[in-house]
Scaffold this motif. Structure first.
Motif, PDB file in Angstrom:
ATOM      1  N   LYS A 177      26.894  10.954  53.327  1.00 18.01           N
ATOM      2  CA  LYS A 177      25.621  11.682  53.389  1.00 18.01           C
ATOM      3  C   LYS A 177      25.028  11.853  51.992  1.00 18.01           C
ATOM      4  CE  LYS A 177      26.442  14.075  57.697  1.00 18.01           C
ATOM      5  NZ  LYS A 177      26.411  15.351  58.411  1.00 18.01           N
ATOM      6  N   THR A 178      25.893  12.038  50.995  1.00 20.33           N
ATOM      7  CA  THR A 178      25.402  12.146  49.616  1.00 20.33           C
ATOM      8  C   THR A 178      24.659  10.866  49.227  1.00 20.33           C
ATOM      9  OG1 THR A 178      27.178  13.652  49.044  1.00 20.33           O
ATOM     10  CG2 THR A 178      26.118  12.512  47.210  1.00 20.33           C
ATOM     11  N   TRP A 179      25.197   9.719  49.631  1.00 25.01           N
ATOM     12  CA  TRP A 179      24.507   8.448  49.355  1.00 25.01           C
ATOM     13  C   TRP A 179      23.086   8.476  49.947  1.00 25.01           C
ATOM     14  CZ3 TRP A 179      25.666   2.895  48.404  1.00 25.01           C
ATOM     15  CH2 TRP A 179      26.771   2.717  47.560  1.00 25.01           C
ATOM     16  N   LEU A 180      22.968   8.956  51.198  1.00 23.09           N
ATOM     17  CA  LEU A 180      21.649   8.935  51.849  1.00 23.09           C
ATOM     18  C   LEU A 180      20.652   9.813  51.091  1.00 23.09           C
ATOM     19  CD1 LEU A 180      22.587   9.111  55.659  1.00 23.09           C
ATOM     20  CD2 LEU A 180      22.494   7.113  54.143  1.00 23.09           C
ATOM     21  N   PHE A 181      21.131  10.947  50.559  1.00 22.13           N
ATOM     22  CA  PHE A 181      20.234  11.835  49.806  1.00 22.13           C
ATOM     23  C   PHE A 181      19.967  11.303  48.401  1.00 22.13           C
ATOM     24  CE2 PHE A 181      21.699  15.023  52.951  1.00 22.13           C
ATOM     25  CZ  PHE A 181      20.462  15.536  53.331  1.00 22.13           C
ATOM     26  N   GLN A 182      21.030  10.810  47.737  1.00 18.90           N
ATOM     27  CA  GLN A 182      20.875  10.432  46.331  1.00 18.90           C
ATOM     28  C   GLN A 182      20.357   9.016  46.119  1.00 18.90           C
ATOM     29  OE1 GLN A 182      24.475  11.203  44.125  1.00 18.90           O
ATOM     30  NE2 GLN A 182      23.703  13.239  43.585  1.00 18.90           N
ATOM     31  N   TYR A 183      20.751   8.125  47.019  1.00 22.37           N
ATOM     32  CA  TYR A 183      20.373   6.713  46.843  1.00 22.37           C
ATOM     33  C   TYR A 183      19.754   6.177  48.130  1.00 22.37           C
ATOM     34  CZ  TYR A 183      24.501   7.595  43.832  1.00 22.37           C
ATOM     35  OH  TYR A 183      25.429   8.143  42.991  1.00 22.37           O
ATOM     36  N   PRO A 184      18.640   6.758  48.595  1.00 19.17           N
ATOM     37  CA  PRO A 184      18.098   6.338  49.904  1.00 19.17           C
ATOM     38  C   PRO A 184      17.717   4.855  49.948  1.00 19.17           C
ATOM     39  CG  PRO A 184      16.582   7.847  48.781  1.00 19.17           C
ATOM     40  CD  PRO A 184      17.857   7.862  48.001  1.00 19.17           C
ATOM     41  N   GLN A 185      17.116   4.355  48.867  1.00 21.74           N
ATOM     42  CA  GLN A 185      16.692   2.950  48.918  1.00 21.74           C
ATOM     43  C   GLN A 185      17.872   1.991  48.921  1.00 21.74           C
ATOM     44  OE1 GLN A 185      13.863   2.959  45.759  1.00 21.74           O
ATOM     45  NE2 GLN A 185      12.284   3.796  47.126  1.00 21.74           N
ATOM     46  N   GLU A 186      18.839   2.275  48.061  1.00 21.93           N
ATOM     47  CA  GLU A 186      20.039   1.421  48.015  1.00 21.93           C
ATOM     48  C   GLU A 186      20.768   1.494  49.361  1.00 21.93           C
ATOM     49  OE1 GLU A 186      19.205   3.605  45.715  1.00 21.93           O
ATOM     50  OE2 GLU A 186      19.485   2.786  43.694  1.00 21.93           O
ATOM     51  N   SER A 187      20.782   2.691  49.959  1.00 20.91           N
ATOM     52  CA  SER A 187      21.449   2.840  51.256  1.00 20.91           C
ATOM     53  C   SER A 187      20.739   2.000  52.316  1.00 20.91           C
ATOM     54  CB  SER A 187      21.450   4.313  51.693  1.00 20.91           C
ATOM     55  OG  SER A 187      22.199   5.087  50.787  1.00 20.91           O
ATOM     56  N   GLU A 188      19.407   2.092  52.359  1.00 16.68           N
ATOM     57  CA  GLU A 188      18.646   1.314  53.350  1.00 16.68           C
ATOM     58  C   GLU A 188      18.918  -0.186  53.183  1.00 16.68           C
ATOM     59  OE1 GLU A 188      14.534   2.367  52.809  1.00 16.68           O
ATOM     60  OE2 GLU A 188      14.714   4.155  54.079  1.00 16.68           O
ATOM     61  N   LYS A 189      18.963  -0.622  51.913  1.00 15.63           N
ATOM     62  CA  LYS A 189      19.190  -2.058  51.652  1.00 15.63           C
ATOM     63  C   LYS A 189      20.574  -2.493  52.122  1.00 15.63           C
ATOM     64  CE  LYS A 189      18.005  -4.572  47.875  1.00 15.63           C
ATOM     65  NZ  LYS A 189      17.778  -4.712  46.419  1.00 15.63           N
ATOM     66  N   LEU A 190      21.566  -1.651  51.794  1.00 14.73           N
ATOM     67  CA  LEU A 190      22.940  -1.997  52.191  1.00 14.73           C
ATOM     68  C   LEU A 190      23.070  -1.975  53.712  1.00 14.73           C
ATOM     69  CD1 LEU A 190      25.905  -2.606  51.669  1.00 14.73           C
ATOM     70  CD2 LEU A 190      26.290  -0.170  51.220  1.00 14.73           C
ATOM     71  N   LEU A 191      22.444  -0.999  54.366  1.00 12.87           N
ATOM     72  CA  LEU A 191      22.518  -0.916  55.827  1.00 12.87           C
ATOM     73  C   LEU A 191      21.921  -2.167  56.472  1.00 12.87           C
ATOM     74  CD1 LEU A 191      21.652   2.861  56.029  1.00 12.87           C
ATOM     75  CD2 LEU A 191      23.675   1.830  57.091  1.00 12.87           C
ATOM     76  N   MET A 192      20.815  -2.667  55.923  1.00 13.88           N
ATOM     77  CA  MET A 192      20.212  -3.883  56.477  1.00 13.88           C
ATOM     78  C   MET A 192      21.076  -5.117  56.192  1.00 13.88           C
ATOM     79  SD  MET A 192      17.719  -3.855  58.483  1.00 13.88           S
ATOM     80  CE  MET A 192      16.501  -2.723  59.109  1.00 13.88           C
TER      81      MET A 192
END
Ligand code: 1CP
Length: 290
Positions: A170-185
């Motif tokens: 969850k910290t990743w989603l708050f702190q690194y939303p763009q990187e998280s979205e990219k990795l999820l895709m």
């Protein structure tokens, strides 16, 4: 590929939305720990060794079908959702739950992941197990193929294993939303190729497990999970169609994301939605039918 003709198509008829004489039955982890014959195989073979050895994966997939002949309407291929993080270059052990010795601590660690995952090379053993199991089932019941959903896999890759609080993920989603979205895709792209490969190998229904969907606040589910789930359903359908391979029904189990049931039914792109115990059957029915 030709396989023995299917004798029990109850699950496939239900998945296509046809009226059926009764509800089809299969059990989550039906090939799992409770069976003495499974424990016997596990005495001499490590978990991922069973997954990676088509003869062993076939044997344990078929064990419950053999023992409960006539009572189960599907087999689910013996594997685990964590074979995708492995295919992306991460080390995963089962001891006895999932353990990642080297999890993704910060977005800089994403560089350690394999760039273009070749599913035939990395996950060909699952495809072989599916083909072998289809033949060994002799058409008794259909065979389900599966994968983990991107958010659920992301949570394991970042947490390094199971979690009660999902604090790191969850910290990743708050702190690194763009990187998280990219990795999820990126994970979603591997899911698409992996599921298409499973159909080519003989899987007759596909299931996507978003086991930790309910850990996300509704707006985070919208931002980080839903788009990847749609990407998977549309990607699989497009790739199968472009290769002239008939579509198979797709099921999504987004556990705990009952706030999104109607949206998943209308726009998710899945034929079947898994329902959990957090919502009543009648409410789930209302959300998906109206
Ligand atoms: C579909 C499937 C899964 N795992 C296994 C199968 C094969 C089918 C079958 O056993 O019939 C074998 C499968 N996978 C595992 C086992 C037990 C290991 C063993 O003792 O042999 C088995 C039989 C190990 C495993 N693998 C995983 C866990 C959960 C740990 C946690 O709480 O974080 C565990 C314990 C991850 C996992 N794996 C899976 C999910 C999604 C379904 C769900 O929500 O339960 C998840 C979250 C899916």
């Amino acid at each position: 590929m030709t396989f023995p003709p299917l004798k029990n198509d109850l699950l496939l008829r239900a998945a296509r939305g046809e009226e059926t004489e009764r509800a089809p039955v299969w059990v989550m982890r039906q090939a799992g720990r409770y069976l003495p014959e499974f424990r016997k195989v596990r005495e001499s073979h490590e978990f991922f060794e069973v997954c990676r050895t088509p003869e062993l994966a076939t044997e344990v997939t078929i064990q419950p079908i053999r023992r409960y002949s006539g009572l189960l309407d599907a087999a689910i291929i013996f594997s685990d959702i964590l074979v995708i993080p492995q295919a992306m270059g991460m080390e995963v052990e089962m001891k006895p739950g999932p353990y990642f010795p080297d999890p993704l601590n910060t977005p800089a660690d994403i560089a350690k992941l394999t760039k273009d995952v070749d599913v035939n090379k990395e996950l060909g053993y699952v495809f072989e197990a599916i083909t072998m199991t289809r033949n060994a089932l002799k058409g008794e019941v259909p065979l389900i193929g599966f994968c983990g959903a991107p958010w659920t896999l992301f949570a394991y890759m970042v947490e390094g294993g199971g979690s009660k609080t999902f604090q790191k993920a969850k910290t990743w989603l708050f702190q690194y939303p763009q990187e998280s979205e990219k990795l999820l895709m990126r994970i979603a792209d591997v899911c698409v190729d992996f599921l298409v490969g499973q159909v080519k190998a003989g899987a007759q229904l596909l299931q996507v497990f978003d086991s930790w969907a309910g850990e996300l606040a509704p707006h985070h589910f919208q931002q980080f999970s839903f788009p990847t789930l749609q990407h998977i359903s549309s990607g699989v359908r497009q790739k199968l169609a472009s290769e002239g391979i008939p579509a198979v029904p797709m099921t999504l189990f987004a556990k705990g994301a009952n706030h999104a049931l109607s949206q998943l039914a209308e726009q998710g792109g899945y034929d079947v939605l898994g329902i959990d115990w957090l919502d009543s059957e009648s409410r789930s029915w209302y959300h998906t039918r109206s």
